[in-house]
Design a protein around this motif. Structure first.
Motif, PDB file in Angstrom:
ATOM      1  N   MET A   1      15.445  67.199  69.605  1.00 35.04           N
ATOM      2  CA  MET A   1      14.561  67.958  68.719  1.00 35.04           C
ATOM      3  C   MET A   1      15.327  69.065  67.985  1.00 35.04           C
ATOM      4  SD  MET A   1      11.450  68.260  71.492  1.00 35.04           S
ATOM      5  CE  MET A   1      10.416  69.330  70.518  1.00 35.04           C
ATOM      6  N   ILE A   2      16.613  69.212  68.307  1.00 32.64           N
ATOM      7  CA  ILE A   2      17.444  70.240  67.698  1.00 32.64           C
ATOM      8  C   ILE A   2      18.065  69.702  66.412  1.00 32.64           C
ATOM      9  CG2 ILE A   2      19.566  71.601  68.004  1.00 32.64           C
ATOM     10  CD1 ILE A   2      18.879  71.672  71.027  1.00 32.64           C
ATOM     11  N   PRO A   3      18.005  70.447  65.315  1.00 30.52           N
ATOM     12  CA  PRO A   3      18.578  69.973  64.037  1.00 30.52           C
ATOM     13  C   PRO A   3      20.044  69.564  64.180  1.00 30.52           C
ATOM     14  CG  PRO A   3      17.284  71.960  63.681  1.00 30.52           C
ATOM     15  CD  PRO A   3      17.352  71.776  65.166  1.00 30.52           C
ATOM     16  N   GLY A   4      20.328  68.336  63.731  1.00 25.52           N
ATOM     17  CA  GLY A   4      21.683  67.816  63.806  1.00 25.52           C
ATOM     18  C   GLY A   4      21.954  66.990  65.039  1.00 25.52           C
ATOM     19  N   LEU A   5      21.066  67.061  66.039  1.00 24.56           N
ATOM     20  CA  LEU A   5      21.283  66.338  67.299  1.00 24.56           C
ATOM     21  C   LEU A   5      20.235  65.243  67.510  1.00 24.56           C
ATOM     22  CD1 LEU A   5      22.125  69.315  69.734  1.00 24.56           C
ATOM     23  CD2 LEU A   5      23.654  68.012  68.229  1.00 24.56           C
ATOM     24  N   GLU A   6      19.635  64.778  66.427  1.00 25.62           N
ATOM     25  CA  GLU A   6      18.533  63.826  66.552  1.00 25.62           C
ATOM     26  C   GLU A   6      18.930  62.528  67.255  1.00 25.62           C
ATOM     27  OE1 GLU A   6      17.716  66.640  63.233  1.00 25.62           O
ATOM     28  OE2 GLU A   6      19.434  65.401  63.841  1.00 25.62           O
ATOM     29  N   ASN A   7      20.199  62.149  67.161  1.00 29.78           N
ATOM     30  CA  ASN A   7      20.658  60.895  67.775  1.00 29.78           C
ATOM     31  C   ASN A   7      21.668  61.130  68.894  1.00 29.78           C
ATOM     32  OD1 ASN A   7      19.175  59.210  65.886  1.00 29.78           O
ATOM     33  ND2 ASN A   7      20.713  59.811  64.352  1.00 29.78           N
ATOM     34  N   VAL A   8      21.662  62.327  69.438  1.00 30.69           N
ATOM     35  CA  VAL A   8      22.666  62.685  70.434  1.00 30.69           C
ATOM     36  C   VAL A   8      22.505  61.886  71.730  1.00 30.69           C
ATOM     37  CG1 VAL A   8      21.347  64.535  71.572  1.00 30.69           C
ATOM     38  CG2 VAL A   8      23.830  64.673  71.464  1.00 30.69           C
ATOM     39  N   VAL A   9      23.618  61.645  72.381  1.00 29.53           N
ATOM     40  CA  VAL A   9      23.626  61.019  73.699  1.00 29.53           C
ATOM     41  C   VAL A   9      24.118  62.068  74.697  1.00 29.53           C
ATOM     42  CG1 VAL A   9      24.645  59.248  75.165  1.00 29.53           C
ATOM     43  CG2 VAL A   9      24.064  58.717  72.786  1.00 29.53           C
ATOM     44  N   MET A  10      23.322  62.371  75.691  1.00 26.56           N
ATOM     45  CA  MET A  10      23.680  63.388  76.678  1.00 26.56           C
ATOM     46  C   MET A  10      24.570  62.761  77.750  1.00 26.56           C
ATOM     47  SD  MET A  10      21.179  65.951  78.840  1.00 26.56           S
ATOM     48  CE  MET A  10      20.412  64.613  79.782  1.00 26.56           C
ATOM     49  N   THR A  11      25.765  63.280  77.909  1.00 25.42           N
ATOM     50  CA  THR A  11      26.699  62.733  78.902  1.00 25.42           C
ATOM     51  C   THR A  11      26.617  63.449  80.242  1.00 25.42           C
ATOM     52  OG1 THR A  11      28.468  64.199  78.141  1.00 25.42           O
ATOM     53  CG2 THR A  11      28.321  62.028  77.100  1.00 25.42           C
ATOM     54  N   GLN A  12      26.138  64.693  80.230  1.00 29.25           N
ATOM     55  CA  GLN A  12      26.020  65.470  81.469  1.00 29.25           C
ATOM     56  C   GLN A  12      24.894  66.478  81.304  1.00 29.25           C
ATOM     57  OE1 GLN A  12      27.793  65.739  84.622  1.00 29.25           O
ATOM     58  NE2 GLN A  12      26.050  67.110  84.949  1.00 29.25           N
ATOM     59  N   PRO A  13      23.848  66.387  82.110  1.00 26.00           N
ATOM     60  CA  PRO A  13      22.756  67.355  81.969  1.00 26.00           C
ATOM     61  C   PRO A  13      23.179  68.745  82.428  1.00 26.00           C
ATOM     62  CG  PRO A  13      22.401  65.972  83.897  1.00 26.00           C
ATOM     63  CD  PRO A  13      23.585  65.404  83.174  1.00 26.00           C
ATOM     64  N   GLY A  14      22.502  69.760  81.903  1.00 22.81           N
ATOM     65  CA  GLY A  14      22.751  71.113  82.363  1.00 22.81           C
ATOM     66  C   GLY A  14      22.231  71.299  83.778  1.00 22.81           C
ATOM     67  N   TYR A  15      22.746  72.285  84.463  1.00 21.33           N
ATOM     68  CA  TYR A  15      22.330  72.508  85.845  1.00 21.33           C
ATOM     69  C   TYR A  15      22.516  73.985  86.196  1.00 21.33           C
ATOM     70  CZ  TYR A  15      27.376  72.346  86.630  1.00 21.33           C
ATOM     71  OH  TYR A  15      28.729  72.574  86.560  1.00 21.33           O
ATOM     72  N   GLY A  16      21.877  74.392  87.251  1.00 20.99           N
ATOM     73  CA  GLY A  16      22.009  75.762  87.724  1.00 20.99           C
ATOM     74  C   GLY A  16      22.624  75.770  89.113  1.00 20.99           C
ATOM     75  N   VAL A  17      23.342  76.823  89.422  1.00 23.04           N
ATOM     76  CA  VAL A  17      23.977  76.958  90.730  1.00 23.04           C
ATOM     77  C   VAL A  17      23.513  78.262  91.370  1.00 23.04           C
ATOM     78  CG1 VAL A  17      26.152  77.193  91.977  1.00 23.04           C
ATOM     79  CG2 VAL A  17      26.013  75.664  89.993  1.00 23.04           C
ATOM     80  N   GLU A  18      22.968  78.155  92.557  1.00 21.26           N
ATOM     81  CA  GLU A  18      22.631  79.345  93.333  1.00 21.26           C
ATOM     82  C   GLU A  18      23.766  79.589  94.316  1.00 21.26           C
ATOM     83  OE1 GLU A  18      18.519  79.758  94.829  1.00 21.26           O
ATOM     84  OE2 GLU A  18      18.163  77.787  93.928  1.00 21.26           O
ATOM     85  N   TYR A  19      24.209  80.832  94.422  1.00 16.37           N
ATOM     86  CA  TYR A  19      25.306  81.109  95.338  1.00 16.37           C
ATOM     87  C   TYR A  19      25.154  82.492  95.942  1.00 16.37           C
ATOM     88  CZ  TYR A  19      27.183  83.719  91.326  1.00 16.37           C
ATOM     89  OH  TYR A  19      27.348  84.594  90.284  1.00 16.37           O
ATOM     90  N   ASP A  20      25.729  82.655  97.112  1.00 16.99           N
ATOM     91  CA  ASP A  20      25.760  83.955  97.761  1.00 16.99           C
ATOM     92  C   ASP A  20      27.086  84.635  97.442  1.00 16.99           C
ATOM     93  OD1 ASP A  20      23.273  83.688  99.036  1.00 16.99           O
ATOM     94  OD2 ASP A  20      24.166  82.468 100.612  1.00 16.99           O
ATOM     95  N   HIS A  21      27.160  85.900  97.743  1.00 17.93           N
ATOM     96  CA  HIS A  21      28.415  86.621  97.520  1.00 17.93           C
ATOM     97  C   HIS A  21      28.579  87.671  98.602  1.00 17.93           C
ATOM     98  CE1 HIS A  21      26.501  90.381  96.089  1.00 17.93           C
ATOM     99  NE2 HIS A  21      25.581  89.576  95.597  1.00 17.93           N
ATOM    100  N   VAL A  22      29.800  88.101  98.793  1.00 14.16           N
ATOM    101  CA  VAL A  22      30.046  89.182  99.736  1.00 14.16           C
ATOM    102  C   VAL A  22      29.655  90.494  99.071  1.00 14.16           C
ATOM    103  CG1 VAL A  22      31.976  87.941 100.795  1.00 14.16           C
ATOM    104  CG2 VAL A  22      32.413  89.576  98.954  1.00 14.16           C
ATOM    105  N   ASP A  23      29.442  91.514  99.886  1.00 17.26           N
ATOM    106  CA  ASP A  23      29.250  92.850  99.331  1.00 17.26           C
ATOM    107  C   ASP A  23      30.634  93.356  98.941  1.00 17.26           C
ATOM    108  OD1 ASP A  23      28.870  95.519  98.781  1.00 17.26           O
ATOM    109  OD2 ASP A  23      27.490  95.861 100.456  1.00 17.26           O
ATOM    110  N   PRO A  24      30.897  93.509  97.640  1.00 22.01           N
ATOM    111  CA  PRO A  24      32.258  93.888  97.218  1.00 22.01           C
ATOM    112  C   PRO A  24      32.694  95.260  97.713  1.00 22.01           C
ATOM    113  CG  PRO A  24      30.734  93.993  95.367  1.00 22.01           C
ATOM    114  CD  PRO A  24      29.999  93.338  96.487  1.00 22.01           C
ATOM    115  N   ARG A  25      31.766  96.036  98.255  1.00 16.40           N
ATOM    116  CA  ARG A  25      32.154  97.309  98.848  1.00 16.40           C
ATOM    117  C   ARG A  25      32.929  97.096 100.147  1.00 16.40           C
ATOM    118  NH1 ARG A  25      26.271 100.016  98.459  1.00 16.40           N
ATOM    119  NH2 ARG A  25      25.818  97.897  99.214  1.00 16.40           N
ATOM    120  N   GLU A  26      32.986  95.844 100.602  1.00 15.19           N
ATOM    121  CA  GLU A  26      33.777  95.477 101.772  1.00 15.19           C
ATOM    122  C   GLU A  26      35.222  95.159 101.405  1.00 15.19           C
ATOM    123  OE1 GLU A  26      33.096  95.180 105.042  1.00 15.19           O
ATOM    124  OE2 GLU A  26      31.035  95.905 104.906  1.00 15.19           O
ATOM    125  N   LEU A  27      35.583  95.372 100.136  1.00 19.02           N
ATOM    126  CA  LEU A  27      36.924  95.030  99.672  1.00 19.02           C
ATOM    127  C   LEU A  27      37.759  96.285  99.429  1.00 19.02           C
ATOM    128  CD1 LEU A  27      35.937  92.374  96.971  1.00 19.02           C
ATOM    129  CD2 LEU A  27      36.768  91.908  99.288  1.00 19.02           C
TER     130      LEU A  27
END
Length: 342
Positions: free
Chosen positions: A107-133
């Motif tokens: 539906m995006i102008p210019g991409l009417e015939n596009v082929v998607m090779t890899q869908p977008g995705y989200g990553v949830e991740y934890d982290h250390v408290d950087p005050r421990e560094l």
């Protein structure tokens, strides 16, 4: 615009004359309607998710900026045409189901015939408290364990790469010194203060303030943003790296010697050319007004006040004080980015 290398030790970049064009398109109200109708299938807009504020997902942009009818998308080729035809659409990261992504892409102008090779995705991740560094990015609790990147609570390629450089340097320095030297802090370390550069700002913010959202570096975070610039990074940091054995390229150090010598000569030359304000004004053809306070000013003073032009250089060409063969070198230094470091 000519291609500019990232490094001082290069004058050009590979494929400088074979650059690939990026194109721009945008989302549409119809795309936004489809996103809104499927908000329930996205993880990026949940209250429990603290996503990157400065690189928001498409769902977040549609929800947060509901009055906007479109958002920019940059179509970035992932390589040279002879190697790949894949294009990365920058600006529409999302966590929608694959079928919905395929639909709104077309539906995006210019991409009417596009082929998607890899869908977008989200990553949830934890982290250390950087005050421990520590400032070396070594953990306080585990000796010899260094951390860099998202695990420290940051987001962004450059942020991760910069931390990797510092953590890797310190891990390497620790590896070639005895445990006793490291524990007594007698072993050399690479640490940066806020005044040393943006990496120093990043690390200081992390280890003293911690994070409550993915951290990103901005010029506004630095009190030294006028002096921490890309065009003087070599003057600020290369000597320190060399002292720790992190820079050993003799040609690179010789080039730095030349730059420092040229800048010192340019500064000395500019300080030698001194005139009263009305003379400087006349030298510039009357195009700029100079405060007539009766105080003699050097060419360096004039440049610091923002007077930099061919007319001023004409006034600085004093054959009694400035050898003519040095003018091109000095003009290059004073007329380019390096002048701010003087």
């Amino acid at each position: 615009m000519p291609v500019s290398p990232f490094s001082f030790i290069h004058d050009s970049v590979p494929h400088a004359n074979d650059q690939v064009v990026c194109y721009q398109t945008h989302t549409t109200p119809a795309v936004h309607d489809m996103i809104r109708a499927n908000f329930d299938q996205s993880i990026h807009i949940r209250e429990t998710i603290r996503g990157p504020r400065y690189c928001p997902s498409l769902e977040s942009k549609v929800k947060r900026f509901s009055e906007k009818e479109s958002h920019l998308i940059w179509l970035e080729p992932e390589g040279l045409p002879e190697h790949t035809s894949t294009v990365y659409p920058n600006g529409i990261s999302n966590t929608m189901p694959e079928d919905i992504q395929q639909k709104f892409l077309r539906m995006i102008p210019g991409l009417e015939n596009v082929v998607m090779t890899q869908p977008g995705y989200g990553v949830e991740y934890d982290h250390v408290d950087p005050r421990e560094l520590k400032r070396t990015l070594e953990t306080k609790r585990v000796t010899g364990l260094y951390m860099a990147g998202q695990i420290n609570g940051t987001t962004g390629y450059e942020e991760a790469a910069a931390q990797g450089l510092l953590a890797g340097a310190n891990a390497g320095l620790a590896a070639v010194h005895s445990k006793a030297e490291c524990e007594s802090q007698e072993a050399p370390q690479l640490t940066l203060d806020r005044s040393d550069g943006y990496l120093g700002v990043l690390i200081d913010d992390l280890i003293t303030r911690g994070v409550n959202e993915p951290y990103r570096v901005f010029t506004a975070r630095s009190e030294y943003r006028l002096s921490s610039r890309a065009n003087n990074a070599d003057l600020r940091l290369t000597r320190r790296a060399a002292a720790l054995g992190l820079v050993r390229d003799s040609a690179r150090l010789a080039r730095l010697d030349t730059v420092e010598a040229d800048m010192a000569h340019a500064q000395a030359m500019l300080e030698q050319v001194v005139h009263l304000p009305h003379i400087w004004e006349a030298q510039m053809g009357g195009s700029r007004r100079v405060v007539r306070d009766g105080v003699r000013k050097s060419a360096l003073d004039m440049i610091r006040k923002g007077f930099l032009s061919e007319d001023l250089w004409a006034g600085a060409r004093d054959p009694e004080n400035v050898p003519p063969e040095h003018i091109p070198k000095a003009r290059k230094l004073a007329g380019g980015p390096e002048i701010s470091a003087i």
